[in-house]
Design an enzyme around this catalytic site. Structure first.
Site, PDB file in Angstrom:
ATOM      1  N   ARG A  81     -30.237  10.201  56.221  1.00  0.00           N
ATOM      2  CA  ARG A  81     -29.534  10.182  54.939  1.00  0.00           C
ATOM      3  C   ARG A  81     -28.034   9.989  55.096  1.00  0.00           C
ATOM      4  NH1 ARG A  81     -34.054  12.426  54.720  1.00  0.00           N
ATOM      5  NH2 ARG A  81     -33.369  13.673  56.473  1.00  0.00           N
ATOM      6  N   THR A  82     -27.408  10.674  56.044  1.00  0.00           N
ATOM      7  CA  THR A  82     -25.959  10.543  56.197  1.00  0.00           C
ATOM      8  C   THR A  82     -25.588   9.121  56.593  1.00  0.00           C
ATOM      9  OG1 THR A  82     -25.737  12.865  56.820  1.00  0.00           O
ATOM     10  CG2 THR A  82     -23.919  11.410  57.397  1.00  0.00           C
ATOM     11  N   LYS A 110     -23.774   5.540  79.701  1.00  0.00           N
ATOM     12  CA  LYS A 110     -23.052   5.176  80.916  1.00  0.00           C
ATOM     13  C   LYS A 110     -21.932   6.156  81.256  1.00  0.00           C
ATOM     14  CE  LYS A 110     -23.981   0.282  80.058  1.00  0.00           C
ATOM     15  NZ  LYS A 110     -23.406  -1.011  79.611  1.00  0.00           N
ATOM     16  N   ARG A 132     -21.061  11.067  64.158  1.00  0.00           N
ATOM     17  CA  ARG A 132     -21.880  12.261  64.346  1.00  0.00           C
ATOM     18  C   ARG A 132     -22.032  12.474  65.837  1.00  0.00           C
ATOM     19  NH1 ARG A 132     -27.352  13.666  61.181  1.00  0.00           N
ATOM     20  NH2 ARG A 132     -25.730  14.143  59.656  1.00  0.00           N
ATOM     21  N   HIS A 165     -20.264  19.920  58.671  1.00  0.00           N
ATOM     22  CA  HIS A 165     -20.708  18.661  58.070  1.00  0.00           C
ATOM     23  C   HIS A 165     -20.007  18.561  56.707  1.00  0.00           C
ATOM     24  CE1 HIS A 165     -22.888  15.194  57.109  1.00  0.00           C
ATOM     25  NE2 HIS A 165     -24.121  15.557  57.396  1.00  0.00           N
TER      26      HIS A 165
END
Length: 352
Positions: A81-82, A110, A132, A165
């Site tokens: 959703r975000t 990496k 995120r 958040h």
């Protein structure tokens, strides 16, 4: 030479007249890294702009207000959703968008650090980074690193581990504001895994900006809200209480904010088993929903597991799908404020 979007001057010049939100740990606007950056006036202005955008850019329409702006969605943890609502908001405003998720984030595999990733994308001249990350304060660290660069991109926190958040809290608060036309003097019950859930932490911080708000923390003893949040609420004069009784909390609340157990954030297998078992007593059922005040609403940041039974979806108090829709418009407002604040001011002025 100053970079321009749609003939507008670069961010640094345009933003000297107004700060749309404040600072946190030395990082401020246009970066959005923590809920503590907002005061009541900031929030109400953002809600007003979101309402205007709902009218002006509805489903199926598109504006070019962010033409020339490049948005990077950098998600090193899973998101549906975000990430989706960010991409929708960027697209509706005419921005170019680039997205990477966990499976494609090869530079991290990496060994590239998050700050090096930020510097790399700054070198490629992105304008906004929505990120995120599994680490708490990840967005804050990247924004702080980029602040030393010339004309850096804005960094938006799309979720940082068990930390915060803030954009989720903004859409949550906007939903509450739409339903009640106020936030002052409301009682909000937060239910579930309050220790590991970042959405409730961010929401609690933002609720502290309003008068007369009461918060009821409903959780098992394995998932209580962190003391840092409680201390913050105490400092800001917010009345809060704790209980394990969902029924009693639901009966006296205007908003019941459900959350799932964050099992993936608990490594101890015994604790995970205890969390799952304890959460059975924190399930929103049709019977409990019917005992809530008629004007109350049920919310959830989703995804859900078993903490809201599906037959609750048809109850008029269930507002979680409306809550999801609001995610697009609140994120459109954030993007427009950062990328084209002149247009944001114009829309607000037209709305009166």
């Amino acid at each position: 030479m100053a970079k321009t979007w749609n003939g507008l001057e670069t961010k640094e010049v345009m933003m000297t007249n107004q700060k749309w939100w404040g600072d946190y740990e030395g990082v401020g606007f246009p970066n959005l890294v923590a809920s503590q950056q907002f005061d009541k006036e900031h929030l109400l202005t953002l809600f007003q702009l979101s309402k205007v955008l709902k009218r002006n850019v509805p489903k199926g329409t598109r504006q070019d207000w962010l033409k020339g702006c490049t948005c990077l969605n950098l998600f090193s943890e899973p998101s549906t959703r975000t990430r989706g609502s960010n991409e929708m908001s960027e697209g509706r405003l005419g921005a170019a968008k680039i997205s990477f998720d966990n499976d494609q984030f090869s530079s991290a595999v990496k060994g590239e650090s998050k700050t090096d990733a930020g510097l790399a994308w700054h070198a490629m001249e992105v304008d906004i980074i929505v990120m995120r990350h599994k680490d708490e304060n990840a967005a804050l660290d990247v924004a702080r690193c980029l602040s030393h660069e010339e004309n850096p991109p804005a960094v938006i926190n799309g979720g940082d581990g068990k930390g915060q958040h803030p954009t989720q809290a903004l859409l949550d608060l906007f939903t509450i504001f739409e339903r009640f036309e106020k936030i002052d003097n409301l009682t909000i019950a937060m239910v579930g895994d309050l220790l590991r859930g970042r959405t409730v932490r961010s929401l609690a911080y933002m609720l502290s900006k309003f008068t007369g708000v009461k918060i009821i923390f409903v959780s098992s003893r394995f998932s209580k809200m962190g003391q840092d949040v409680k201390d913050y609420l105490n400092e800001h004069g917010v009345i809060w209480s704790e209980t394990e009784n969902l029924v009693e909390a639901a009966r006296q609340s205007d908003v019941v904010y459900m959350t799932r157990p964050q099992l993936e954030r608990e490594r101890n297998l015994i604790k995970r088993w205890l969390m799952r078992r304890a959460n059975r007593n924190l399930t929103m059922t049709k019977i409990i929903a019917e005992q809530m005040p008629m004007s109350s609403i049920i919310m959830h940041p989703f995804p859900r597991n078993e903490e809201i039974e599906t037959d609750v979806d048809s109850n008029e108090r269930a507002w979680y799908f409306w809550q999801m829709r609001n995610g697009v418009y609140i994120r459109m407002a954030i993007m427009l404020i950062i990328g084209n604040p002149t247009k944001a001011k114009e829309l607000l002025a037209q709305a009166g």
